[in-house]
Design a protein around this motif. Structure first.
Motif, mmCIF file in Angstrom:
data_model
loop_
_atom_site.group_PDB
_atom_site.id
_atom_site.type_symbol
_atom_site.label_atom_id
_atom_site.label_comp_id
_atom_site.label_asym_id
_atom_site.label_seq_id
_atom_site.Cartn_x
_atom_site.Cartn_y
_atom_site.Cartn_z
ATOM 1 N N ILE A 289 0.631 -0.962 -0.270
ATOM 2 C CA ILE A 289 -0.180 0.298 0.061
ATOM 3 C C ILE A 289 1.273 1.194 0.147
ATOM 4 O O ILE A 289 0.054 2.134 -0.358
ATOM 5 C CB ILE A 289 -0.721 0.133 1.083
ATOM 6 C CG1 ILE A 289 -1.781 0.833 0.769
ATOM 7 C CG2 ILE A 289 -0.133 0.063 2.509
ATOM 8 C CD1 ILE A 289 -3.095 0.382 1.602
ATOM 9 N N GLU A 290 1.867 1.395 0.166
ATOM 10 C CA GLU A 290 3.166 3.028 0.620
ATOM 11 C C GLU A 290 4.361 1.892 -0.395
ATOM 12 O O GLU A 290 5.749 1.778 0.783
ATOM 13 C CB GLU A 290 3.382 2.245 2.041
ATOM 14 C CG GLU A 290 1.903 3.156 3.245
ATOM 15 C CD GLU A 290 1.986 4.753 2.325
ATOM 16 O OE1 GLU A 290 1.881 5.576 1.376
ATOM 17 O OE2 GLU A 290 1.140 5.311 3.267
ATOM 18 N N LYS A 291 3.722 1.669 -1.351
ATOM 19 C CA LYS A 291 5.148 1.615 -2.374
ATOM 20 C C LYS A 291 6.351 2.447 -2.408
ATOM 21 O O LYS A 291 7.696 2.412 -2.798
ATOM 22 C CB LYS A 291 4.723 1.538 -4.215
ATOM 23 C CG LYS A 291 3.448 0.237 -4.154
ATOM 24 C CD LYS A 291 3.289 0.386 -5.464
ATOM 25 C CE LYS A 291 1.723 -0.739 -4.936
ATOM 26 N NZ LYS A 291 2.556 -2.027 -4.825
ATOM 27 N N ASP A 292 6.558 3.760 -2.078
ATOM 28 C CA ASP A 292 7.213 4.736 -2.352
ATOM 29 C C ASP A 292 7.725 5.280 -1.033
ATOM 30 O O ASP A 292 8.577 6.540 -1.075
ATOM 31 C CB ASP A 292 6.178 6.534 -2.207
ATOM 32 C CG ASP A 292 5.929 5.607 -4.120
ATOM 33 O OD1 ASP A 292 7.151 5.247 -5.362
ATOM 34 O OD2 ASP A 292 4.780 6.354 -4.692
ATOM 35 N N LEU A 293 7.431 4.459 -0.016
ATOM 36 C CA LEU A 293 7.647 4.812 1.320
ATOM 37 C C LEU A 293 9.233 4.401 1.261
ATOM 38 O O LEU A 293 9.641 3.861 1.495
ATOM 39 C CB LEU A 293 7.524 3.855 2.801
ATOM 40 C CG LEU A 293 7.481 3.458 4.682
ATOM 41 C CD1 LEU A 293 7.968 4.663 4.759
ATOM 42 C CD2 LEU A 293 6.940 2.779 4.900
ATOM 43 N N GLN A 294 10.040 5.823 2.452
ATOM 44 C CA GLN A 294 11.285 5.774 2.294
ATOM 45 C C GLN A 294 11.633 5.870 3.654
ATOM 46 O O GLN A 294 10.892 7.070 4.503
ATOM 47 C CB GLN A 294 12.416 6.933 1.877
ATOM 48 C CG GLN A 294 12.345 5.839 0.410
ATOM 49 C CD GLN A 294 12.495 7.418 -0.707
ATOM 50 O OE1 GLN A 294 13.875 7.522 -0.609
ATOM 51 N NE2 GLN A 294 11.854 7.983 -1.822
ATOM 52 N N ILE A 295 12.599 5.035 4.223
ATOM 53 C CA ILE A 295 13.317 5.302 5.303
ATOM 54 C C ILE A 295 14.812 5.422 5.708
ATOM 55 O O ILE A 295 15.578 4.252 5.523
ATOM 56 C CB ILE A 295 12.538 4.102 6.618
ATOM 57 C CG1 ILE A 295 10.921 4.075 6.535
ATOM 58 C CG2 ILE A 295 13.260 4.335 8.143
ATOM 59 C CD1 ILE A 295 10.844 2.414 7.281
#
Length: 480
Positions: A289-295
Motif C-alpha cells: 500500500i505504501e510503495k514509495d515509503l522511504q526510511i
C-alpha cells in the motif's frame, strides 16, 4: 490538452480563475474579495457576514418562482500541502494545474478541487443565463478545513432557502446524507534541555501517501508519527534515549506523510543495526500500500540540546499509547467508520512539545470517548491537554423529499441507483443545520482522489456528470 478545452468549459474556466487566487484556511482575504467582486460584477445582491462568509442571491428564472428556494453551499478555503522538494508559497501563488489523461492535478501540491470544484459550479450557476432554477442563495463559507468557523459563525435568519445542496463530497455515485463531527485534541508540555550525553541519530520517514484523515483513515495508510514512534519505542530498553527534535506531519485533517526525529542514544552503531531490522519489517508491512515509503536511519550531528532521558521516555510512551486510526466501526451503517483519531502533527523543538490530533465520530458520545482516551494517555505522561474546534455531526434523514428527488433523477440519467451514504468526514451541514433545523440538506460532488495530499486529482468525466446532475436537480425542485 489544455484546461480551457475541457468540458464543461464554464466549470473549468471558473475553477482556473478561483485557483489563481491564494486561499489557505484562515487566510482567505483574497478569495473573499474575489467572490464578492464576482457577485457584484453580475449585479447580484452580495454580502459578506461578520466572519467572512459570502452570500450571493439570485432570483428564480421565469416559471420557477413557485419552487422551493435553494441554498448552494461550498467552502472557499483549501488544504495546503506540498511535496518537500517543491518550492511553493500557498499565500502568494496560484495553483499550477495540468491535465493527465482523464484527470486534472497540480504540480506537487494539493489541487484545491476540495472544495474548489463546488465553488466553481456555484459560480457557473450564478452567471448562467439559460439554466432553470428557483430562488438561489449561494453560500461560500470560510475556514472549513481547520475549524469550520465560517459555518459556526453563520447566524440564524441569514438564509431563507428550504433545501441546502452542499457540493463537497468526492464520489460522483454517492448522495451523502450524514457526516462525522470532530474535535481537536492538543497535548503540550515544555521540558528542560541540556547537552546530550550519547551519540546522535536521525530517522527520516517520507514517501507515504497521506490523504484525508476522515475519508482515508480506514485504508491502512502509513502515518509518519506512528512509524517514528515505533523506532523510538524499540530503543527504550537498551538505549538511554534523549529526544532532541521531532518534526513530523502538518495539518490535523491530513494523514502525515513525512517527518523526522533527532535523538541521542548510548550506542549509535547498535541502535542503527537494530533499527535497520525494524525498518525491513515496516517496509514489508506496507509493501502493498505504501510503495514509495522511504526510511533513512543515520548518524547525525547537531548543536541542539536534548530533553532528559526520563522526560523522553514519557513522550515516547505517550506516542506509542495514543490511539491512531479507526476506533470503532458503525453498528448501524455498513462499512462506515463511526469513530477515529488521526495523530496529525508532532513537533518537539528546544524542549517545547506539541502533539496535534483530530478525533472524528458520527456519534457525539463516541467522539468524546476517543478524545478522553487520548487525554488520559497524554495526562499520564504529564502533558497539558486541551480540546478545541468541536463541531457536531449530521444525522441522516434518508426519507427526505430532496433525497428521493435526487435518487429518481440519478437512476433515470445514469441507469443505476446512487449510493445513499453517510461519510466519515466533517461537512458543514451538521453545523448549519443546528441553526436551520427545518432545512433539508444533502451533499454530493464529482470524483476527487487524494484530497488533502499533493496527489489530489479531479476526474474530468466525473465533473461533466456532476454538472449535468446539478442542473437537472435545480430544474426539478418541487413547488413550495
Amino acid at each position: 490538452m489544455e484546461l480551457s478545452q475541457l468540458e464543461p468549459q464554464v466549470i473549468w474556466k471558473n475553477f482556473a480563475a478561483l485557483n489563481s487566487v491564494p486561499r489557505p484556511s484562515k487566510k482567505e482575504e483574497k478569495v473573499i474579495a474575489f467572490i464578492k467582486s464576482f457577485g457584484e460584477n453580475l449585479g447580484l445582491p452580495t454580502t459578506v457576514d461578520e466572519v467572512g462568509n459570502v452570500i450571493i442571491k439570485k432570483p428564480a428564472t421565469k416559471g420557477m418562482e413557485d419552487r422551493k428556494a435553494i441554498v448552494l453551499q461550498s467552502h472557499l478555503d483549501m488544504v495546503c500541502q506540498k511535496n518537500n522538494d517543491v518550492n511553493f508559497d500557498f499565500e502568494t501563488q496560484g495553483i499550477q494545474m495540468e491535465v493527465d489523461g482523464d484527470w486534472v492535478k497540480a504540480k506537487g501540491t494539493t489541487l484545491g478541487a476540495d472544495n474548489g470544484l463546488g465553488v466553481a459550479a456555484i459560480m457557473s450557476v450564478l452567471e448562467s443565463t439559460d439554466l432553470a432554477h428557483p430562488d438561489l442563495e449561494a453560500l461560500f463559507t470560510i475556514d472549513e478545513e481547520t475549524g469550520m468557523t465560517g459555518a459556526i459563525g453563520l447566524k440564524p435568519g441569514q438564509l431563507k432557502g428550504k433545501i441546502l445542496l452542499n457540493l463537497d463530497t468526492e464520489e460522483d455515485d454517492e448522495i451523502d446524507i450524514g457526516c462525522a463531527g470532530g474535535v481537536d485534541v492538543t497535548a503540550s508540555q515544555t521540558y528542560p534541555v541540556a547537552k546530550s550525553t550519547g551519540q546522535i541519530v536521525k530517522i527520516t520517514v517520507k514517501g507515504l501517501q497521506g490523504g484525508h484523515s476522515g475519508m482515508d483513515i480506514h485504508k491502512g495508510f502509513g502515518n509518519s508519527n506512528v512509524i517514528l514512534g515505533r523506532f523510538l519505542y524499540s530503543g527504550l530498553e537498551k538505549e538511554n534515549i534523549q529526544l532532541i527534535s521531532i518534526d513530523s506531519g502538518s495539518l490535523r485533517n491530513a494523514i502525515p506523510r513525512e517527518g523526522n526525529a533527532v535523538f541521542s542514544v548510548r550506542n549509535a552503531t547498535e541502535f542503527i543495526e537494530n533499527a535497520e531490522e525494524l525498518k525491513a519489517s515496516i517496509l514489508e508491512e506496507f509493501a502493498a500500500i505504501e510503495k514509495d515509503l522511504q526510511i533513512n536511519i543515520e548518524n547525525y550531528s547537531t548543536e541542539e540540546k536534548a530533553v532528559s532521558e526520563e522526560d523522553s521516555k514519557k513522550i515516547i510512551l505517550a506516542l506509542k499509547g495514543a490511539h491512531n486510526g479507526v476506533y470503532r466501526m458503525s453498528p448501524d451503517v455498513a462499512d462506515l467508520v463511526e469513530t477515529s483519531n488521526n495523530i496529525a502533527r508532532v513537533e518537539l523543538k528546544d524542549g517545547a512539545l506539541r502533539i496535534l490530533n483530530l478525533s472524528r465520530s458520527s456519534v457525539e458520545s463516541s467522539k468524546h470517548a476517543v478524545a478522553d482516551q487520548l487525554k488520559s494517555v497524554f495526562a499520564l505522561a504529564g502533558m497539558k491537554v486541551e480540546f478545541g474546534g468541536s463541531y457536531p455531526g449530521w444525522k441522516p434523514k434518508p426519507g427526505s423529499e430532496i433525497v428521493k428527488l435526487m435518487e429518481k433523477i440519478y437512476e433515470k440519467d445514469f441507469g443505476e441507483k446512487p449510493l445513499v451514504v453517510a461519510c466519515h468526514a466533517g461537512l458543514e451541514c451538521g453545523i448549519i443545520g443546528a441553526n436551520y433545523p427545518e432545512m433539508e440538506m444533502v451533499s454530493f460532488g464529482p470524483t476527487i482522489r487524494g484530497a488533502h495530499s499533493p496527489d489530489e486529482k479531479a476526474n474530468i468525466t466525473s465533473v461533466k456528470k456532476f454538472w449535468g446532475f446539478l442542473k437537472e436537480i435545480l430544474a426539478d425542485i418541487p413547488a413550495k
